[in-house]
Design an enzyme around this catalytic site. Sequence first.
Site, PDB file in Angstrom:
ATOM      1  N   LYS A  63     -13.206  -5.317  -5.147  1.00  0.00           N
ATOM      2  CA  LYS A  63     -13.842  -3.993  -5.189  1.00  0.00           C
ATOM      3  C   LYS A  63     -13.202  -3.133  -6.250  1.00  0.00           C
ATOM      4  O   LYS A  63     -13.796  -2.190  -6.734  1.00  0.00           O
ATOM      5  CB  LYS A  63     -13.594  -3.273  -3.858  1.00  0.00           C
ATOM      6  CG  LYS A  63     -14.348  -3.826  -2.709  1.00  0.00           C
ATOM      7  CD  LYS A  63     -13.736  -3.326  -1.403  1.00  0.00           C
ATOM      8  CE  LYS A  63     -14.176  -4.214  -0.277  1.00  0.00           C
ATOM      9  NZ  LYS A  63     -13.206  -4.281   0.802  1.00  0.00           N
ATOM     10  N   LYS A  96      -8.621 -12.031  -8.887  1.00  0.00           N
ATOM     11  CA  LYS A  96      -9.741 -12.323  -7.981  1.00  0.00           C
ATOM     12  C   LYS A  96     -10.824 -11.251  -8.116  1.00  0.00           C
ATOM     13  O   LYS A  96     -10.517 -10.093  -8.430  1.00  0.00           O
ATOM     14  CB  LYS A  96      -9.260 -12.488  -6.535  1.00  0.00           C
ATOM     15  CG  LYS A  96      -8.942 -11.215  -5.792  1.00  0.00           C
ATOM     16  CD  LYS A  96      -8.879 -11.472  -4.279  1.00  0.00           C
ATOM     17  CE  LYS A  96      -8.951 -10.148  -3.547  1.00  0.00           C
ATOM     18  NZ  LYS A  96      -9.199 -10.213  -2.139  1.00  0.00           N
ATOM     19  N   LYS A 100       0.832  -1.211   0.000  1.00  0.00           N
ATOM     20  CA  LYS A 100       0.000   0.000   0.000  1.00  0.00           C
ATOM     21  C   LYS A 100       0.865   1.259   0.000  1.00  0.00           C
ATOM     22  O   LYS A 100       0.490   2.270  -0.582  1.00  0.00           O
ATOM     23  CB  LYS A 100      -0.980  -0.001   1.185  1.00  0.00           C
ATOM     24  CG  LYS A 100      -2.018  -1.092   1.035  1.00  0.00           C
ATOM     25  CD  LYS A 100      -3.280  -0.852   1.820  1.00  0.00           C
ATOM     26  CE  LYS A 100      -4.311  -1.898   1.422  1.00  0.00           C
ATOM     27  NZ  LYS A 100      -5.473  -1.962   2.260  1.00  0.00           N
TER      28      LYS A 100
END
Length: 339
Positions: A202, A199, A116
Amino acid sequence: MTSTRQRILSGAKPTADSLHLGNYIGAVRQWVDMQSEYDPVFFIPDLHAITVDFDPVELAKRTRIVAAQYIAAGIDPDKSIFFVQSHVPEHAQLAWALNCITGYGEAARMTQFKDKTAKAGSDAATLGLFAYPSLMAADILLYQADLVPVGEDQRQHLELTRTLAQRFNSRFGETFKVPQATILKSTAKIYDLQNPAAKMSKTGESPNGAIQLLEDPKTAAKRIKSAVTDDGTEIRFDAEAKPGISNLLTIYATLTNRTIADLEEAYQGKMYGHLKTDLAELMVEFLTPLRARTNELMSDPAELDRLLARGAGRARDIASVTLASVYDRIGFLPLSGGR
Ligand code: ATP
Ligand code: LTN
């Protein structure tokens, strides 16, 4: 009476306007199935949701939506302790104590933090993001959880949780149960309908790649029908050679509680189109009541908030006992007498 059942604990962050099918099949549905066999604690980690960029109005809305979706999907607030993390101040309190026994280097080695930070840049990454894993450890250790069902991506955080529990116990005396790193074997991974190598998430590239549990079931049916499939015509589970069809079979099997082998047999000699049409119909049948129930719960926010407040009360009964023992062992002076 204390329960002899093992305690499971897990949570999913309120970072989208709806849970998607991957969240449901990979997480929420399994939690629902485990409710009766275990002593379950499920929560919405809103403190974790603010470790990355967020909008206050959206956060509040999303927290209620996720709560309604958990309940609509079958989390029963009578069977499970179900609450919002920020309603239980002990999480932040224990996290601070754990921060003080976590090495700087240890936290800096967490791959989620590294990923991140690499994406956002080190100035955008906050101290909160750095401390994400010790807050997660606090979530788990406060409830003396035995098992923590999570996806593979959380394995390293669970390992750190175990390390911190052991470190605290050996330095200050037996306080925490050391939880088992439980990566559920049966956790099916659901893939993006447009890109079965990724996968379902969102943040997928194509809106057609994910099914949102709150979307119009007709739109969801269209997404199934336009899912990317593979070369050939045979309907067979083969994750390598036929990732698209295999993904549809996994979804089909989970929604109907049928085995893949059973489906392969039923679709022998049929075309991909048959499978998609049937699955699209099933999706409508599955989503329609789920959506209606979620909207019904959302239409009465006071009742939803009451359920969450009750859950928070039950959670605090447990969390406050653990925190008191931690504070005592650390050597914090007890607060006694009047004001
Ligand atoms: P996303 O990738 O959609 O952002 P996430 O994994 O980052 O989701 P959460 O919202 O906290 O973050 O996920 C809740 C749960 O859903 C986790 O236990 C995660 O493992 C599971 N999950 C997410 N996507 C999938 C998927 N495609 N298939 C199976 N399980 C999934
Ligand atoms: N990090 C987890 C969410 C989470 C969690 C937890 C899961 C926060 N605290 C405690 C299990 C136990 C995620 O991103 N899925």
